[in-house]
Scaffold this motif. Sequence first.
Motif, PDB file in Angstrom:
ATOM      1  N   ILE A  20      24.392  46.420  53.696  1.00 43.78           N
ATOM      2  CA  ILE A  20      24.535  46.736  55.120  1.00 43.78           C
ATOM      3  C   ILE A  20      24.721  45.428  55.860  1.00 43.78           C
ATOM      4  O   ILE A  20      23.920  44.505  55.722  1.00 43.78           O
ATOM      5  CB  ILE A  20      23.304  47.482  55.649  1.00 43.78           C
ATOM      6  CG1 ILE A  20      23.123  48.800  54.896  1.00 43.78           C
ATOM      7  CG2 ILE A  20      23.438  47.733  57.145  1.00 43.78           C
ATOM      8  CD1 ILE A  20      21.860  49.538  55.228  1.00 43.78           C
ATOM      9  N   SER A  21      25.790  45.345  56.646  1.00 38.27           N
ATOM     10  CA  SER A  21      26.048  44.123  57.395  1.00 38.27           C
ATOM     11  C   SER A  21      25.023  43.967  58.515  1.00 38.27           C
ATOM     12  O   SER A  21      24.335  44.927  58.882  1.00 38.27           O
ATOM     13  CB  SER A  21      27.459  44.146  58.005  1.00 38.27           C
ATOM     14  OG  SER A  21      27.518  45.065  59.084  1.00 38.27           O
ATOM     15  N   ALA A  22      24.940  42.784  59.043  1.00 39.88           N
ATOM     16  CA  ALA A  22      24.107  42.561  60.219  1.00 39.88           C
ATOM     17  C   ALA A  22      24.699  43.335  61.385  1.00 39.88           C
ATOM     18  O   ALA A  22      25.910  43.575  61.441  1.00 39.88           O
ATOM     19  CB  ALA A  22      24.066  41.068  60.544  1.00 39.88           C
ATOM     20  N   GLY A  23      23.869  43.745  62.312  1.00 39.20           N
ATOM     21  CA  GLY A  23      24.364  44.406  63.519  1.00 39.20           C
ATOM     22  C   GLY A  23      25.106  43.400  64.381  1.00 39.20           C
ATOM     23  O   GLY A  23      24.604  42.317  64.658  1.00 39.20           O
ATOM     24  N   VAL A  24      26.321  43.747  64.779  1.00 36.14           N
ATOM     25  CA  VAL A  24      27.147  42.876  65.611  1.00 36.14           C
ATOM     26  C   VAL A  24      27.080  43.396  67.042  1.00 36.14           C
ATOM     27  O   VAL A  24      27.289  44.588  67.292  1.00 36.14           O
ATOM     28  CB  VAL A  24      28.612  42.888  65.118  1.00 36.14           C
ATOM     29  CG1 VAL A  24      29.501  42.086  66.046  1.00 36.14           C
ATOM     30  CG2 VAL A  24      28.702  42.375  63.701  1.00 36.14           C
ATOM     31  N   ASP A  25      26.795  42.506  67.986  1.00 36.89           N
ATOM     32  CA  ASP A  25      26.764  42.870  69.402  1.00 36.89           C
ATOM     33  C   ASP A  25      28.204  43.075  69.876  1.00 36.89           C
ATOM     34  O   ASP A  25      28.990  42.131  69.925  1.00 36.89           O
ATOM     35  CB  ASP A  25      26.080  41.773  70.213  1.00 36.89           C
ATOM     36  CG  ASP A  25      25.905  42.132  71.674  1.00 36.89           C
ATOM     37  OD1 ASP A  25      26.605  43.040  72.181  1.00 36.89           O
ATOM     38  OD2 ASP A  25      25.073  41.484  72.331  1.00 36.89           O
ATOM     39  N   VAL A  26      28.561  44.308  70.201  1.00 37.07           N
ATOM     40  CA  VAL A  26      29.922  44.634  70.631  1.00 37.07           C
ATOM     41  C   VAL A  26      29.956  45.078  72.088  1.00 37.07           C
ATOM     42  O   VAL A  26      30.942  45.657  72.544  1.00 37.07           O
ATOM     43  CB  VAL A  26      30.554  45.711  69.723  1.00 37.07           C
ATOM     44  CG1 VAL A  26      30.724  45.182  68.299  1.00 37.07           C
ATOM     45  CG2 VAL A  26      29.740  46.995  69.734  1.00 37.07           C
ATOM     46  N   SER A  27      28.893  44.806  72.822  1.00 40.32           N
ATOM     47  CA  SER A  27      28.778  45.300  74.198  1.00 40.32           C
ATOM     48  C   SER A  27      29.867  44.775  75.126  1.00 40.32           C
ATOM     49  O   SER A  27      30.166  45.401  76.138  1.00 40.32           O
ATOM     50  CB  SER A  27      27.391  44.986  74.768  1.00 40.32           C
ATOM     51  OG  SER A  27      27.143  43.597  74.726  1.00 40.32           O
ATOM     52  N   ASP A  28      30.474  43.647  74.807  1.00 40.01           N
ATOM     53  CA  ASP A  28      31.530  43.086  75.650  1.00 40.01           C
ATOM     54  C   ASP A  28      32.928  43.539  75.245  1.00 40.01           C
ATOM     55  O   ASP A  28      33.911  43.105  75.835  1.00 40.01           O
ATOM     56  CB  ASP A  28      31.491  41.552  75.606  1.00 40.01           C
ATOM     57  CG  ASP A  28      30.286  40.992  76.319  1.00 40.01           C
ATOM     58  OD1 ASP A  28      29.733  41.685  77.201  1.00 40.01           O
ATOM     59  OD2 ASP A  28      29.888  39.863  75.985  1.00 40.01           O
TER      60      ASP A  28
END
Length: 136
Positions: free
Chosen positions: A17-25
């Motif tokens: 499982i990859s790290a969670g990527v912040d995609v909020s932008d």
Amino acid sequence: RRIVQRVLMLNQTATSISAGVDVSDFRNCILSIAGSGSANLKVFVKGAIRRTDVTTTAPSFNIRASARDYRNNWDYLEVVDLEDGTAIDGDDGINLSGNVIRNFEVNLNAFDWLCVESTAIIVGTVSVVGSFVTNE
């Protein structure tokens, strides 16, 4: 518009499982998924919204679905295969077989976190690169 690329997985040979990527932008995402010549596996895409009343960090994407709750609110995301426009249900995941490179669109809308999971690896490796784009 602004484009940011991130390697989510590189030559994974086991469930990962990859790290969670912040995609909020970002508004849109293209995932490029590459399998080795002998690849036989599945890839799932997961997303979550940020619960600022609970935490500002990524959820625990590795917790089993039955253990999720309002503090850990991720779900599997549908993706669209850019080869033929087929929608793939998030709960079904992406089947990868052989030496292929497949591209998928993920509609991020208002998601804050994204990750990918490789599983059911019988043989081979998988790499996933994400291209995250704003509409600016």
